[in-house]
Design an enzyme around this catalytic site. Structure first.
Site, PDB file in Angstrom:
ATOM      1  CG  ASN A 105      -2.047  -0.866   1.196  1.00 26.16           C
ATOM      2  OD1 ASN A 105      -2.125  -1.728   0.330  1.00 26.16           O
ATOM      3  ND2 ASN A 105      -2.966  -0.660   2.092  1.00 26.16           N
ATOM      4  CG  ASP A 161      -6.869  -4.457   2.838  1.00 27.36           C
ATOM      5  OD1 ASP A 161      -6.966  -4.403   4.085  1.00 27.36           O
ATOM      6  OD2 ASP A 161      -6.984  -3.461   2.096  1.00 27.36           O
ATOM      7  CE  LYS A 206      13.186 -11.594 -12.310  1.00 22.58           C
ATOM      8  NZ  LYS A 206      14.252 -10.907 -13.014  1.00 22.58           N
ATOM      9  N   PRO A 222      -4.066 -11.139   8.055  1.00 23.05           N
ATOM     10  CG  PRO A 222      -2.368 -11.406   9.621  1.00 23.05           C
ATOM     11  CD  PRO A 222      -2.698 -11.624   8.178  1.00 23.05           C
ATOM     12  CG  ASP A 223      -8.144  -5.958  10.726  1.00 22.10           C
ATOM     13  OD1 ASP A 223      -7.469  -5.281  11.541  1.00 22.10           O
ATOM     14  OD2 ASP A 223      -9.031  -5.466  10.016  1.00 22.10           O
ATOM     15  CB  ILE A 224      -2.457  -5.876  12.802  1.00 21.87           C
ATOM     16  CG1 ILE A 224      -1.735  -6.739  11.769  1.00 21.87           C
ATOM     17  CG2 ILE A 224      -1.596  -5.688  14.036  1.00 21.87           C
ATOM     18  CD1 ILE A 224      -0.614  -6.061  11.035  1.00 21.87           C
ATOM     19  CG  PHE A 226      -4.784   6.294  11.278  1.00 20.11           C
ATOM     20  CD1 PHE A 226      -4.135   5.985  12.463  1.00 20.11           C
ATOM     21  CD2 PHE A 226      -4.725   7.599  10.806  1.00 20.11           C
ATOM     22  CE1 PHE A 226      -3.430   6.954  13.159  1.00 20.11           C
ATOM     23  CE2 PHE A 226      -4.019   8.576  11.484  1.00 20.11           C
ATOM     24  CZ  PHE A 226      -3.373   8.260  12.664  1.00 20.11           C
ATOM     25  CE  LYS A 280     -12.209   1.139   7.886  1.00 19.28           C
ATOM     26  NZ  LYS A 280     -11.292   1.708   6.905  1.00 19.28           N
ATOM     27  CE  LYS A 331     -10.413  -2.324  10.459  1.00 19.95           C
ATOM     28  NZ  LYS A 331      -9.238  -2.899   9.832  1.00 19.95           N
TER      29      LYS A 331
HETATM   30  O1  C5P Z   1      -9.851  -1.935   7.157  1.00 20.15           O
HETATM   31  P1  C5P Z   1      -8.880  -0.823   6.926  1.00 20.15           P
HETATM   32  O2  C5P Z   1      -7.613  -1.286   6.299  1.00 20.15           O
HETATM   33  O3  C5P Z   1      -9.464   0.359   6.217  1.00 20.15           O
HETATM   34  O4  C5P Z   1      -8.536  -0.310   8.397  1.00 20.15           O
HETATM   35  C1  C5P Z   1      -7.569   0.645   8.652  1.00 20.15           C
HETATM   36  C2  C5P Z   1      -7.050   0.505  10.044  1.00 20.15           C
HETATM   37  O5  C5P Z   1      -6.847  -0.866  10.379  1.00 20.15           O
HETATM   38  C3  C5P Z   1      -5.707   1.155  10.197  1.00 20.15           C
HETATM   39  O6  C5P Z   1      -5.604   1.588  11.537  1.00 20.15           O
HETATM   40  C4  C5P Z   1      -4.747   0.027   9.892  1.00 20.15           C
HETATM   41  O7  C5P Z   1      -3.479   0.226  10.493  1.00 20.15           O
HETATM   42  C5  C5P Z   1      -5.456  -1.146  10.515  1.00 20.15           C
HETATM   43  N1  C5P Z   1      -5.237  -2.425   9.821  1.00 20.15           N
HETATM   44  C6  C5P Z   1      -4.546  -3.434  10.441  1.00 20.15           C
HETATM   45  N2  C5P Z   1      -4.391  -4.656   9.823  1.00 20.15           N
HETATM   46  C7  C5P Z   1      -4.918  -4.871   8.602  1.00 20.15           C
HETATM   47  C8  C5P Z   1      -5.613  -3.839   7.955  1.00 20.15           C
HETATM   48  C9  C5P Z   1      -5.757  -2.635   8.578  1.00 20.15           C
HETATM   49  O8  C5P Z   1      -4.052  -3.232  11.549  1.00 20.15           O
HETATM   50  N3  C5P Z   1      -4.742  -6.041   8.022  1.00 20.15           N
END
Ligand code: C5P
Length: 407
Positions: free
Chosen positions: A212, A280, A290, A306-308, A326, A340, A344
């Protein structure tokens, strides 16, 4: 503001040592108590007698002197000061500081101190440019050691360039600045904070990756701002060009899974701020070799990362007291950020509009809205550094003060 302040002045070996005598005078004129440590090298350039006469104090020279240790142990010497100033700071003493040596009184006092340290380096221009010196200076600065100079000009060795010790009055001003910083309130003292910053890199093969957009400017500034308020900060960062913030423990990672692992390892913390732009998706089964251009482009199979933020916000007993995320949105910013917050499980969301033309990505300014369960606070456009300070203040105001912050 210097009246009554106690300065421990370490005079290392260098021709600039004679200008430290003037520094002592300027500090005495301003009401400072100046105790001096003279290294063996320093004593080659100025005499203990002149240092003692100007400082009106005994001069300390020897780590193993029975008299010095019984009158004033090296620990007391470094603790009974408001600031330690190393002027001149020679390449040798800088190297000792960066490597934790304690083989003379100066290096031992510097290792034993819990006070702000200011160095005024001086050396030959080639020495100053040497990678070893560059590395040592970077190490010291990452620990929060402050620096004044060196300036450029004619050097005593006959060469011209960077390496001249700062002028005594510049050092006086730097001392004032460092002491003013040290006297700022530290409402987050005793608190632990975790900050994520930068992008993540998700490998396609050993030479290609998906990422990103993220410069890391906002996340790094937040880590600095929390540290400035006294928090002990771990910054987990993807690849960026930002320098490591002073006084912050930095963990460098590349992928989202590595970022999650590093974040979990940093727990428990009181507050966690997720400013990283985590990818994502990652490529399922990234190639070890390669991928060759064989005609048809490869079909990449993606899998979700994973969504941290969500993982840490739902970490049960390990959940930080305050979890801040954020939301970078390009439309319906507030509505998406509200959704969100709920999805979250975090406490606050900082929402920003990153649609084309806002210049948020990579720029120095940001326009944020702080969204909490109580409502929306629209902040004016400001620098990322100012936004970080405002967030750190809001965090400090929302956490009950610790015993340490009251000290
Ligand atoms: O779902 P989105 O990516 O829009 O969410 C943004 C927030 O979630 C940010 O704070 C980003 O650092 C956190 N995030 C995360 N792990 C992910 C995706 C987003 O911690 N895989």
């Amino acid at each position: 503001m210097l009246d009554g302040k106690r300065v421990l002045l370490i005079i290392a070996g260098g021709i600039a040592a004679y200008r430290s005598l003037e520094l002592i005078r300027r500090l005495r004129e301003r009401g400072c108590r100046v105790r001096c440590v003279l290294t063996r090298g320093g004593a080659q350039f100025v005499t203990p007698l002149s240092v003692a006469a100007l400082s009106e104090e005994k001069v300390y020279q020897d780590l193993f002197s029975l008299t010095d240790e019984s009158e004033m142990g090296h620990i007391r010497l470094s603790r009974e000061a408001d600031i330690i100033v190393v002027a001149p700071a020679s390449a040798d003493l800088i190297a000792k500081m960066a490597n934790g040596h304690a083989d003379d009184l100066a290096s031992t006092a510097l290792l034993a101190t819990d006070k702000p340290v200011l160095i005024a380096p001086t050396m030959n221009v080639q020495m100053w440019a040497h990678p070893a010196v560059r590395r040592n200076i970077a190490t010291l600065e990452s620990w929060g050691v402050q620096r004044v100079g060196p300036g450029s000009g004619a050097l005593a060795c006959g060469e011209t360039g960077s390496g001249r010790m700062a002028e005594p009055m510049e050092i006086v001003t730097a001392i004032e600045t460092v002491l003013a910083q040290a006297m700022r309130p530290r409402p987050l003292a005793g608190r632990r904070a975790l900050v994520t910053s930068g992008p993540t890199w998700e490998p396609i093969d050993p030479v290609r990756f998906i990422a990103n957009r993220s410069s890391g400017k906002q996340g790094h500034a937040i880590a600095s701002a929390l540290q400035a308020l006294g928090a002990s900060v771990t910054l987990v960062s993807g690849p960026t060009n930002q320098p490591d913030p002073a006084g912050v423990a930095v963990v460098n990672i590349e992928s989202a899974r590595e970022m999650l692992e590093a974040c979990l390892a940093a727990l428990p913390v009181d507050v966690a701020v997720f400013a990283a732009a985590v990818a994502d998706w990652r490529v399922d089964g990234a190639s070890d070799q390669k991928i060759k251009k064989t005609g048809a482009p490869p079909a990449l199979q993606m899998t979700e990362n994973p969504d941290i933020l969500k993982t840490i916000a739902n970490a049960g007993a390990n959940r930080p007291r305050l979890v801040v995320g954020f939301a970078a949105e390009t439309e319906s910013v507030e509505a998406h950020a509200q959704a969100k917050l709920a999805r979250k499980g975090c406490d606050w969301i900082l929402a920003n509009d990153v649609s084309t033309g806002t210049g948020t990505f990579g720029g120095d300014a940001n326009t944020l809205r702080l969204i909490t369960h109580d409502g929306v606070d629209a902040w004016p456009t400001m620098t990322k550094v100012a936004a970080a300070a405002r967030l750190a203040d809001a965090i400090a105001a929302s956490l009950p003060p610790t015993l340490k912050a009251a000290q």
